[in-house]
Design a protein around this motif. Structure first.
Motif, short mmCIF file in Angstrom:
data_model
loop_
_atom_site.label_atom_id
_atom_site.label_comp_id
_atom_site.label_asym_id
_atom_site.label_seq_id
_atom_site.Cartn_x
_atom_site.Cartn_y
_atom_site.Cartn_z
N ASP A 152 34.75 64.94 32.38
CA ASP A 152 34.63 65.60 31.08
C ASP A 152 33.74 66.84 31.15
O ASP A 152 33.34 67.38 30.11
CB ASP A 152 34.05 64.63 30.04
CG ASP A 152 35.05 63.52 29.74
OD1 ASP A 152 36.26 63.75 29.97
OD2 ASP A 152 34.63 62.43 29.33
N ARG A 178 44.57 73.01 31.77
CA ARG A 178 44.95 72.01 30.75
C ARG A 178 43.73 71.23 30.29
O ARG A 178 43.52 71.01 29.10
CB ARG A 178 45.96 71.05 31.37
CG ARG A 178 47.32 71.12 30.73
CD ARG A 178 48.15 69.97 31.28
NE ARG A 178 49.11 70.45 32.25
CZ ARG A 178 50.22 71.11 31.92
NH1 ARG A 178 50.49 71.39 30.65
NH2 ARG A 178 51.06 71.51 32.84
N ARG A 179 42.90 70.83 31.30
CA ARG A 179 41.71 70.04 31.01
C ARG A 179 40.74 70.87 30.15
O ARG A 179 40.16 70.36 29.20
CB ARG A 179 41.05 69.65 32.34
CG ARG A 179 40.07 68.53 32.24
CD ARG A 179 40.74 67.16 32.26
NE ARG A 179 39.73 66.16 31.86
CZ ARG A 179 39.71 65.52 30.71
NH1 ARG A 179 40.67 65.70 29.83
NH2 ARG A 179 38.74 64.67 30.43
N GLU A 182 41.95 70.93 26.70
CA GLU A 182 41.73 69.65 26.02
C GLU A 182 40.29 69.49 25.57
O GLU A 182 40.01 69.01 24.49
CB GLU A 182 42.06 68.48 26.98
CG GLU A 182 43.55 68.20 27.10
CD GLU A 182 43.85 67.32 28.31
OE1 GLU A 182 44.98 67.36 28.79
OE2 GLU A 182 42.92 66.63 28.79
N LEU A 183 39.38 69.91 26.48
CA LEU A 183 37.97 69.65 26.22
C LEU A 183 37.35 70.67 25.27
O LEU A 183 36.42 70.35 24.53
CB LEU A 183 37.16 69.65 27.54
CG LEU A 183 37.47 68.51 28.51
CD1 LEU A 183 36.77 68.74 29.84
CD2 LEU A 183 37.03 67.17 27.92
N ARG A 191 45.20 80.04 27.01
CA ARG A 191 46.64 79.70 26.97
C ARG A 191 47.42 80.59 27.93
O ARG A 191 48.30 80.13 28.67
CB ARG A 191 47.18 79.88 25.55
CG ARG A 191 46.78 78.75 24.63
CD ARG A 191 47.52 78.90 23.31
NE ARG A 191 47.22 77.79 22.43
CZ ARG A 191 46.68 77.96 21.21
NH1 ARG A 191 46.39 79.17 20.77
NH2 ARG A 191 46.44 76.91 20.45
#
Lengths: 361, 657
Positions: A152, A178-179, A182-183, A191
């Motif tokens: 994380d 991507r991670r 998400e975080l 993007r």
């Protein structure tokens, strides 16, 4: 100091060994020599007798052979006598002088060539080797280890994602971006970067997900240029020229007139307006066609090097003419039946899906 | 400190070599004292150079990167064996190996040559020391292996990946032992020319050294050929590459020397020719060194392309060869010819052998040097390739092989060709029968292959025929024949085995050239291909890290025509330090044949796989091993060792025929 002691000791031992090798011995050099030669002649004589007994030699021949042998012995005796007369004695003087000059030569030469003060530096004993220089690879390995332990860690993913992209590990880069998305907070830049990683991973083949990401990025930030450029080139690639023209225009509208991407964007716009064909391409294609057919005729008539055949096959493949490429490949295989003569040609041709006819299955 | 001690040792060895040269030539007539000093000097040179070489090895093993040589040719991750062999996998280090072998041979002469006359001993060791001084001086002044680096880098640049192979541990030492061993024959020749002493005794001293060097050279060349075969990934075993030719020419000349020294030892004939061959053989070894190290050629063997070094070696070459031939021109006419013989005799056969071999040397020399000279003079670059060599060399070897079996069956002085031919009838008939049989089974179109087979079988059977003839097999009771066979002198066995080996090598060359099949295809894991009845299944492909490289491994299952299966692995390695790739072929041996499988570059979604079936290819190297074995056998013969025939305690009586 210790080093010089050893060096001097070695030199002294070598000199002493040479000096005492010629120790005070009294020998009669010539007699030893003759003994040895005589033993040899006895052997030859025995051989002649054996041949005579076995019937390999006739009586007369055996006598002739023995005569020859006798002449040889007489000649050797005469030579030995002469040699004894010309014996030059080597006294101690020259020997000592020679040995001393050897020592001087060795020490002097080492003084010029050697580096006596330089210690050995085995890797295991070196202090500077304990702190290894950190290169990119090992840094990445370390961050990866940290991220496996703590998945994380937003900062870790943010740092490593562009590094992956740099190292051409596109799949890993996409995973890292991507991670990050998400975080943390999604942004147009993030993007676009993810879309870029996806596009590169697919080798420019594009993906619906990348298109969506690019569209979302462009929509979220009206002044975002990079996403619009990607979008426009993707639309051009997909053949959606109408939309592409709009996208190129939208990107160009954001320019202030001196950006490095301007030229490429204008070219892209021109291609999209011309329905996918670069305006200069038609002329070029004609010229290439002429050159290729010229090469093909020459190779067919008078043959050529394997590099030229490879060039021809490659040219047909680029022009998309698989049938002619196959024909040229077959001719090349006939001209060069041994695989190792053909160099890269097999890899080029088989990689493009051509078949090797010459091979026995 | 050990590095610097090694450096000093090499310099001291050089100084002693200089002393031995000057002292030896000045005082060779002074009897035993000078001989004793030079013998001691030869042993000291060997010990000192061994210390220097050991210091280099030690520095490589502990990765001491304050040594420039280690920086350029080693890496701390390399496996131990390659750290050691890396010492001579480069120009400077291999020169030290060269010198080490040179002084080792000198020390051997000093140790084993107690019975040599003093003047001959002094001249031989002085000449040997001259060579040592020349090469050690060249090494120290133009390519010093003991150069240091300050500050020392943390990591080395690694060794050329192609050289990181067990072959490097074996091939150069064997080859150098062969090349350098001929220096002894050269030194003996020079000694003979200066002293005017040339007799049968001289030939008896020279022949074991020729035999020893020739054995090493045979093994060295064979090993180099097999190494190139499995490492370079082309599946070829001889390329007529200038560097290969450079090692082949001394071998051909050495083979001629071996036979002419035989004539001289037994019959006191061919003296001048033998001396000439001794000089030529070593000169060709030096020429090889020059070609490899001057930067004239480009190949795996060219370590350093430095014009200065090239010039120095060329001067050395001119000095040694020119000096030797000058001496030869001066003295040869004063040497007495001896030993008369009829044209049809063992001597005559050996002269024929020498003529063909010498002509073959000439052909290879022209083919090797002509392009280089043309390039140097006119700038035109041409390549003289395999077709030239195959044609000229083949045309010269065919008649030689044809008459080879006659040689051992002819008597010295005057022989009966008809009786020799009669005794070879069975061998000839058998060779023709087998050659036809094999050709029929192998399915040969109209080509030279059956003739090649015929030659190979003829030489092999002819070699055996001599043994059968001398044991009177079939003409007397079997047990008696066996006793005779065992009782034959080792030189007879050596001759037979050596010639048999030649036949075997010829058979290997012919069959692999005539019946080799190959397949180039693309495969993915899970797919199969077939070649010559073998089914090759591509099982898996994965990337695995090695000690200092990354390896793309392809695993294959090969199903032989008889249904047995074997797992094998071919890989492509990328070396970490240099980024250079190498390919490691998968080679499976079935009987005498081999299946050679090489993984090509990975393509977008498939792999290029090349497979060769090489029938009876291992015979090529087995034949050379037999030849080397023959050399060893001959060296163990009592006659060679003590210069006396077999003691007659258990006589193998030759009853009158």
């Amino acid at each position: 100091m210790l080093f010089w002691l050893i060096v001097i000791a070695v030199t002294a031992i070598a000199c002493a060994a040479l000096f005492y090798a010629a120790g005070p011995r009294t020998v009669n050099a010539t007699s030893a020599e003759l003994d040895d030669a005589n033993s040899h002649f006895r052997v030859v004589l025995a051989g002649i007798d054996a041949d005579l007994a076995a019937g390999k030699l006739g009586e007369a021949e055996a006598i002739a052979a023995k005569g020859e042998l006798a002449r040889e012995i007489l000649k050797l005796k005469a030579d030995a006598g002469r040699a004894a007369g010309t014996l030059r004695d080597m006294g101690r003087g020259p020997l000592v002088a020679g040995i001393l000059s050897t020592a001087v030569l060795a020490l002097g030469l080492y003084g010029v060539l050697g580096s006596p003060d330089m210690p050995s530096q085995p890797l295991a004993e070196r202090a500077d080797a304990a702190a290894p220089a950190i290169d990119l690879e090992s840094a990445v390995t370390r961050i990866e280890a940290a991220l496996t332990a703590n998945p994380d860690d937003l900062r870790g993913w943010t740092v490593i994602a562009p590094v992956y992209l740099e190292m051409a590990r596109y799949g890993d880069a996409a995973r890292a971006y991507r991670r990050v998305l998400e975080l943390g907070e999604p942004s147009a830049d993030l993007r676009t970067s993810l879309a870029e990683a996806l596009l590169l991973e697919a080798d420019g083949a594009g993906s619906p997900e990348a298109m969506e990401l690019l569209a979302a990025a462009a929509a979220s930030e009206p002044g975002h240029v990079l996403s619009r450029l990607y979008l426009a080139s993707e639309l051009t690639r997909l053949g959606r020229y109408k939309e592409a023209v709009d996208a190129w225009n939208a990107a160009l509208a954001l320019s202030s007139g001196d950006e490095p991407w301007l030229g490429a964007a204008r070219e892209g716009l021109a291609v999209a307006q011309n329905d996918g064909v670069a305006p200069a391409d038609t002329q070029q294609a004609e010229m290439i066609g002429q050159m290729v057919s010229g090469l093909a005729t020459r190779l067919a008539e008078s043959g050529g090097s394997i590099e030229e055949w490879t060039q021809l096959v490659r040219a047909y493949l680029v022009l998309g003419d698989t049938a002619k490429a196959q024909a040229a490949f077959d001719d090349a295989v006939r001209a060069y039946p041994q695989a190792f003569d053909r160099g890269d040609l097999d890899a080029v041709a088989l990689g493009a899906g051509l078949k090797l006819n010459g091979a026995t299955p | 400190m050990s590095i610097e001690l090694g450096h000093f040792s090499l310099i001291l060895a050089f100084a002693i070599a200089v002393l031995s040269t000057v002292g030896g030539y000045a005082y060779w007539r002074s009897g035993q004292r000078i001989a004793l000093v030079l013998r001691q000097g030869a042993v000291l040179q060997f010990v000192l150079v061994a210390v220097a070489f050991g210091a280099l090895i030690q520095a490589f093993v502990v990765s001491d990167f304050s040594l420039a040589l280690a920086v350029n040719n080693s890496h701390s991750l390399k496996p131990l064996i390659f750290k050691i062999s890396g010492v001579w996998g480069n120009h400077e280090g291999s020169m030290v190996l060269w010198i080490l072998i040179l002084v080792a041979f000198g020390a051997m002469v000093a140790a084993f040559g107690r019975r040599l006359p003093n003047d001959l001993m002094a001249l031989v060791l002085a000449t040997q020391s001259l060579l040592t001084a020349a090469f050690a001086g060249f090494t120290l002044f133009t390519s010093n292996p003991f150069e240091r680096v300050l500050p020392a880098p943390l990591e080395g640049n690694d060794l050329n990946p192609v050289l990181q192979d067990i072959g490097l541990a074996i091939h150069p030492p064997l080859l150098y032992a062969g090349y350098v061993g001929f220096s002894i024959c050269f030194s003996f020749a020079i000694a003979a020319l200066i002293s005017g002493r040339i007799d049968q005794a001289w030939a008896r001293w020279v022949r074991p050294w020729t035999m020893l060097s020739w054995t090493f050279l045979t093994l060295g060349i064979a090993m180099g050929s097999y190494w190139a075969y499995y490492e370079l990934g082309w599946g070829g075993w001889w390329f007529w590459d200038p560097v290969e030719n450079a090692s082949f020419m001394p071998w051909l000349a050495g083979t001629a020397l071996l036979h002419s020294a035989l004539v001289m030892e037994k019959r006191n004939a061919l003296k001048i020719w033998t001396i000439f061959l001794s000089i030529i053989t070593f000169s060709l070894s030096l020429l090889g060194t020059f070609l490899v190290r001057s930067g004239i050629l480009t190949s795996v063997h060219t370590f350093a392309s430095d014009p200065t070094r090239g010039l120095v070696i060329l001067s050395l070459l001119a000095l040694v060869i020119g000096g030797a031939f000058f001496l030869f021109a001066l003295r040869a006419s004063s040497l007495r010819q001896g030993g008369l013989f009829a044209p049809v005799s063992r001597e005559g056969a050996l002269i024929l052998n020498n003529l063909f071999l010498a002509t073959a040397v000439g052909a290879v020399l022209v083919g090797t040097l002509y392009p280089l000279v043309l390039d140097a003079l006119t700038g035109t670059s041409i390549s003289v390739g395999a077709p030239f060599f195959n044609l000229t060399f083949g045309a010269l070897m065919a008649p030689l092989l044809l008459v080879l079996p006659f040689g051992p069956l002819l008597a010295w002085k005057r022989a009966d060709i008809v009786s020799a031919a009669q005794r070879l009838m069975a061998a000839a008939a058998l060779a023709i029968f087998v050659a036809i049989l094999v050709s029929a089974l192998g399915g040969v179109a109209l080509s030279l292959a059956p003739l090649g087979l015929l030659l190979g079988f003829w030489v092999a059977f002819g070699a055996v025929a001599e043994l059968i003839d001398r044991s009177k097999l079939g003409r007397i009771p079997l047990a008696e024949s066996w006793r005779r066979l065992v009782g034959l002198p080792r030189t007879a066995w050596s001759t037979a085995i050596g010639h048999f080996g030649v036949g075997i090598t010829v058979l290997g060359i012919v069959s692999t050239t005539a019946w080799e099949t190959e397949l180039v295809t693309t495969l993915n894991p899970g797919e199969t291909a077939t070649l010559a009845g073998y089914t090759i299944a591509f099982d898996s492909f994965e990337q695995v890290p090695g000690p200092n490289y990354l390896s793309d491994e392809g695993r294959f299952t090969i199903t032989a025509p008889n249904g047995s299966t074997r797992q094998t692995m071919a890989d492509r390695r990328t070396y970490v330090a240099s980024g250079m790739p190498t390919t490691e072929a998968a080679i499976e041996t079935y009987g005498f044949s081999q299946l050679y499988l090489q993984l090509g570059e990975p393509l977008e979604n498939t792999h290029v796989v090349r497979v060769w079936h090489k029938p009876y290819i291992t015979l090529i190297w087995l034949g050379t091993i037999l030849m080397a074995l023959a050399g060893v056998l001959s060296l163990t013969d009592r006659k060679v060792r003590v210069g006396a025939p077999r003691r007659a305690a258990k006589p193998v009586a030759e009853p009158a025929e």
